[in-house]
Design an enzyme around this catalytic site. Structure first.
Site, short mmCIF file in Angstrom:
data_model
loop_
_atom_site.label_atom_id
_atom_site.label_comp_id
_atom_site.label_asym_id
_atom_site.label_seq_id
_atom_site.Cartn_x
_atom_site.Cartn_y
_atom_site.Cartn_z
CG HIS A 1 3.45 4.34 -4.80
ND1 HIS A 1 2.55 5.10 -4.08
CD2 HIS A 1 4.08 3.55 -3.89
CE1 HIS A 1 2.63 4.79 -2.80
NE2 HIS A 1 3.54 3.86 -2.66
CG HIS B 1 1.25 3.65 1.64
ND1 HIS B 1 2.41 4.11 2.23
CD2 HIS B 1 1.63 3.07 0.47
CE1 HIS B 1 3.45 3.80 1.47
NE2 HIS B 1 3.00 3.18 0.38
CG HIS C 1 1.02 -1.97 0.70
ND1 HIS C 1 1.58 -3.00 1.43
CD2 HIS C 1 2.07 -1.24 0.21
CE1 HIS C 1 2.90 -2.92 1.37
NE2 HIS C 1 3.21 -1.85 0.64
CG ASN C 2 -4.39 1.91 3.58
OD1 ASN C 2 -3.80 2.99 3.51
ND2 ASN C 2 -4.47 1.23 4.72
CD GLN D 1 9.06 -0.45 11.26
OE1 GLN D 1 9.50 0.58 10.76
NE2 GLN D 1 8.34 -1.33 10.57
#
Length: 501
Positions: free
Chosen positions: A265, A229, A225-226, A426
């Site tokens: 977001h 992304h 989450h950077n 995954q």
């Protein structure tokens, strides 16, 4: 104010010169490189704060803050490594002992003493290039008035931007070519490409400042989450906006909202999920009453930057408020704990064939679904890109699990590195979250892009299954009992509460 004016000013990513460190004094930090050098007294309100120090006392730094608490956050995050070295205690919030750990250092890696990280070096080069490119912002003539990439970027980076609509776009390569500024340059390029800068008469300086602050508010210590992304999601959103059904019906206002929502977001994401914030009594969980905690924070952070930079100050007040409200509606839709709610509504519209894109509320709902797809589209990318994202998000999961073990908390689903593998995480995520969503999106927009995404999804799932024989065996057993297989793992994955989003 006169004392403050005498302080030397440096951008936040600029190292302190040795001749300054050799004497007792103070440094004032600013988020704007335009303040470097001799600041204009009228710009003092833009200062972010100051750090004073005494060379004879190596264990103390004295921090003086100027402005609101959100400014404190931005300076605080950039001084975190120095503070940890000189013994500062991180800020404590809530009652749980874990909260003594600063979220901004959650995914940071130890650096060897005396070494300068490669990313730090790239940021220094980036600053020098910014000085060249900022000539445009100071009014210097240029062949293209909206061109912000300087000469050093005009090669490979510019070629990549010419293919920004390709689903094979390598955001990792683009981030390297732009020295870690992929979100700023990609978003600016798209806003320019759609003609939104001219249409909404956006001030160039305000827009660049807004995008820089957005990029800086992402925690690049987070594996997943950077800002990269966010840039990846923005590029995917662009691909969806170009799909025939959307391109023919969306207004310029819709496109502006879609791109801004994609870029912001996950703004200021702490690298842990909502259940973690709730069970550690984090102040954000209390603030938003345990409901869409992260998404509410992302939205409010974006609104804060819009107001701080006054990006839409030229628009009527009601239009600015409308942008803020609809931006929130889009970002809140990325809460993965509400995945089934949105998916069920989307499926109903498609079954009844009653989606009318001439209707503003229906267009907004389609934008919500497009953003949801963009947010979790990593499994639908080519294997070389998808694999990197899978490894990064699982690293973030497992790091959270390690923290939970350390503090004797209940380990969140998918976060136990001893009970899960990258492949198993995954496979479950693709099966119960990604496949249902993209199958419905393909019903809505049956195009070559949709088929390409589903094709990559199938191949990537097969690749992970080949690495996880037990997972593939268990999935075959689940097919004989579809009711039970769908309910339990789906709830387990969705309990992550926007860890993937």
């Amino acid at each position: 104010m006169e004392l403050c004016y005498q302080l030397p000013v440096l951008p936040l990513d600029r190292p302190v010169p040795k001749h300054v460190l050799s004497r007792r004094g103070a440094i004032s930090f600013s988020s704007s490189s335009s303040l470097f050098g001799a600041p204009d007294p009228r710009q003092l309100s833009q200062r972010r704060g100051a750090i004073s120090y005494d060379s004879s006392d190596q264990t103390a730094l004295y921090i003086r803050m100027l402005g609101a608490c959100v400014i404190f956050k931005q300076l605080f995050s950039r001084d975190v490594r120095v503070r940890s070295q000189v013994g500062f205690e991180p800020e404590r919030r809530g009652s749980h002992p874990y909260l003594g750990v600063d979220f901004r250092t959650l995914h940071s890696r130890a650096e060897s003493a005396g070494s300068i990280p490669a990313r730090r070096v790239r940021r220094l080069f980036s600053f020098q290039r910014h000085l060249l490119s900022s000539r445009l912002l100071r009014g210097a003539p240029h062949l293209n008035p909206l061109h912000i990439l300087d000469e050093d970027y005009c090669g490979q980076a510019k070629c990549m931007l010419e293919k920004v609509g390709s689903w094979n776009f390598d955001i990792f390569l683009f981030d390297r070519l732009t020295n870690g500024n992929s979100l700023v340059f990609l978003t600016f390029n798209l806003l320019n490409q759609y003609g939104l800068i001219e249409l909404f008469q956006l001030d160039m300086v305000k827009l660049r400042r807004f995008l820089v602050l957005v990029q800086e508010d992402y925690h690049n210590q987070n594996p997943y989450h950077n800002a990269v992304h966010a840039a990846d999601v923005t590029q995917a959103m662009h691909c969806y906006l170009r799909e025939p059904k959307l391109a023919q019906s969306l207004t310029s206002f819709d496109i502006l909202l879609g791109l801004l929502a994609a870029a912001t977001h996950d703004l200021d994401h702490p690298g842990v999920n909502q259940p973690f914030l709730i069970k550690t009594n984090h102040y954000l969980a209390a603030l938003y009453r345990n409901t869409s905690v992260l998404e509410n924070h992302h939205w409010r952070s974006a609104v804060g930057l819009l107001r701080e930079t006054e990006l839409f100050s030229n628009l009527p007040a009601e239009d600015s408020l409308s942008i803020e409200r609809q931006l929130g509606s889009l970002i809140l839709a990325t809460d993965i704990s509400r995945q089934n709610e949105y998916l069920s509504r989307f499926r109903t519209h498609l079954d009844e064939n009653d989606l009318c894109l001439g209707n503003a509320s229906h267009r907004h709902f389609v934008l919500q679904m497009a953003l949801k797809c963009a947010d979790i589209c990593n499994p639908c990318r080519p294997w070389e890109l998808s694999k990197q994202w899978s490894e990064k998000v699982t690293e973030e999961f497992f790091h959270q699990g390690d923290i939970e073990k350390k503090h004797k908390l209940e380990i969140s689903p998918l976060c136990d590195s001893e009970a899960n593998t990258i492949a198993s995480v995954q496979i479950g995520f693709m099966t119960y979250v990604v496949e249902p969503l993209f199958a419905e999106w393909a019903r809505f927009s049956d195009t070559r892009l949709s088929q390409t995404m589903l094709g990559h999804l199938g191949l990537n799932k097969a690749s992970w299954s080949a690495m996880e024989p037990e997972a593939s065996g268990s999935s075959e057993e689940g097919e004989s009992e579809p009711g039970r297989a769908t309910e339990e793992p789906s709830s387990r994955v969705l309990s992550q509460g926007s860890q993937e989003s």
